[in-house]
Design an enzyme around this catalytic site. Sequence first.
Site: not given
Lengths: 420, 420
Positions: B13, B198
Amino acid sequence: MIKVGIIGVGTVGTSVANILKDNADVISARAGRDIVVKSGVVKNLAKDRGLDITLTDNVDDILNDDEIDVVVELMGGVEEPFDVVKRALKSGKAVVTANKALLAYHRYELQEIAQDLPFEYEASVAGGIPIINALRDGLSANHIESMMGIMNGTCNYMMTKMTNEGVDYDAILKESQDLGYAEADPSFDVGGYDAAHKLLILASIAYGIDAKPEDILIEGIENVTQDDISFAKEFGYAIKLLGIAKKTGSEVELRVHACLIKKDEMIAKIDGVMNGISVVGDKVGETLYYGPGAGGDATASAVVANIIDIARSGKSTPMLGFDRPMEGDTLTLKPVEQIESKYYLRINVSDKAGVLARVTKLFEDNNISIETILQRPADNISANLLISTHVAVEKDVQKMIKDLEAQEFVHAQPVMIRIV
Amino acid sequence: MIKVGIIGVGTVGTSVANILKDNADVISARAGRDIVVKSGVVKNLAKDRGLDITLTDNVDDILNDDEIDVVVELMGGVEEPFDVVKRALKSGKAVVTANKALLAYHRYELQEIAQDLPFEYEASVAGGIPIINALRDGLSANHIESMMGIMNGTCNYMMTKMTNEGVDYDAILKESQDLGYAEADPSFDVGGYDAAHKLLILASIAYGIDAKPEDILIEGIENVTQDDISFAKEFGYAIKLLGIAKKTGSEVELRVHACLIKKDEMIAKIDGVMNGISVVGDKVGETLYYGPGAGGDATASAVVANIIDIARSGKSTPMLGFDRPMEGDTLTLKPVEQIESKYYLRINVSDKAGVLARVTKLFEDNNISIETILQRPADNISANLLISTHVAVEKDVQKMIKDLEAQEFVHAQPVMIRIV
């Protein structure tokens, strides 16, 4: 529904028509509407191509057809397709082309004419590898620091064979021609021009650099010998023809030439006819894109992806560095003589006492520091000096090569290969 | 202008906020408008993150902020972010997430809620590699035949070290933990679960397969030893943890496990912490995408690319296999026991006459044909049989392993590694 006209229905054009038919199910789903080929232009109407599309030998039948939304240009050449693409764009049609020679010379003029009309050319660089898509979308958060790639399958096939099988250049060139990998006149491939066209297109997208082939360093693989390959092996290098774009400060260097590159680099591990392009972004670091650089279906896969993109968005996805303010505004092309690199030289000299000392003195006089030397007997009167340097400046190396040529103990034009 | 709210301002972030600031010039140009981070949610407001954005510890401050157009979810976990993302989408905000665990379990429900709202997650698979972009756009002309990838850098680092330095599993695991590559509880990585998340995301995009981790074959690298690696070297293989998706007819097999893979395959050449995914399209053939699979800036590069895409198009780019009819409608998950593969087995047996004959008989009885056998002394009473097979069926191999365990001359649980 989107209607497509193909100008130049050869190997790739036929594949484009077939893919749009074979994969119509997923393509319609992904594009959000049907995409059909309405007509195609060919030189020889007599030849059967096994396609159920209207064929004509008159470009105007497509350019003047108001039903056609997207023109796919696959004619080859430069000036004739330039005229055709200009007319297509001016008549409000989107254009998709795989023509790298056209783009190497006229991409900026065409982008200018296109304005907001879609003008796309994924297939023009590295065939089926979606490298333009990666630069434009996948890496869009990054400043591109460098790009380095195997952009010509013919050269990579030849270098791989020379390395793995010890075959000489002439023998492998003939084999490549027999296999259809190399043209009767191979200079466009082995001379580095084909790779240069692709590099210039990538440089425009990443940097907005408006350069022509004449403006950049372009060398081929013609002078690589088994001596060079054995040196490379001994010191942990592979030899590849690479297209290189590198940004330093506000300058971008663009060059195509044979390179010694460390075996453990991913690019060095790409063998045979395959292509691969490594891109270094300032945030993501290195990413690499590998795949088939040629072939009808592989190239057509990229052409059709562009058509789907156009059908999906209905508008042009901006080509970075082209129609938008970017680094390109402030970046300039770095003069060739200022390029800095490590170098490898092969110098054929008299096999006599004192020669090595005089050669190394010339390196010193030109501010070039030697990293390794390997001496190999060439024939009964001469030896080959295989020398790698630390980082030096191109103009110093060029000057030293001239100095070397002037020496009576240097028997042949020294061969230089840059090290990356 | 686009305003972004980041929920979970940790390493990634913080990188997202910094990239949007550092590269604002190119990002604005590429997005067609400015993108600014308005606020971020953190657990601990006291900690200084060196960011000039408003920080809060209350998710509602972002979810209820009408000025925020795009919510970036980087909280980690599954159910809590699921709730947050649902609320963000229901309040009409676009969402970008890098949370693979969330997507492995709730991607279809979230896509359903999102409808035409942008919901993107490039960073959730292979970090900085734009693999979702490649599948969705670059390869859009193709049916995807198979995908095979190194999707976990920790495992690849460990396998590379074990191969190059002969280190044992336990030693290299400890080193990886000291380096911060592996968690204190490493099972999520070394057990294959991270790679499985994934793989499931890629399978949804390519095939529309709605599977959960519990539905597919997931194994790790915990049982790989130097015996296996020396066998692999001897027969020209590397050992990698791979995520594999393969379509045969109307069935798709999805599996994550250690694999023996031929050294000359590009995937086998990817070493260290790097990721790489090979995709085979029915038209383009094999293309491969390589790069950093983790790291703050690399992951954030993909997050920001999604935000730019949203700012540019202003709408959702359809995720293949999700919200559009595709192969996914007709494709089903192949049962694990029906998987066909070549296999490698390590069997610790009594070092006595007749044992080899009885082992090979068990292979024969289970319709498994042996390709190579290598016998290595283990200790003074036992030997290791290293055996590779021709293509066999999973359920036969599992049955045979049970048969082997039942033999008094088999000293330990046989170890099996599939060969691709």
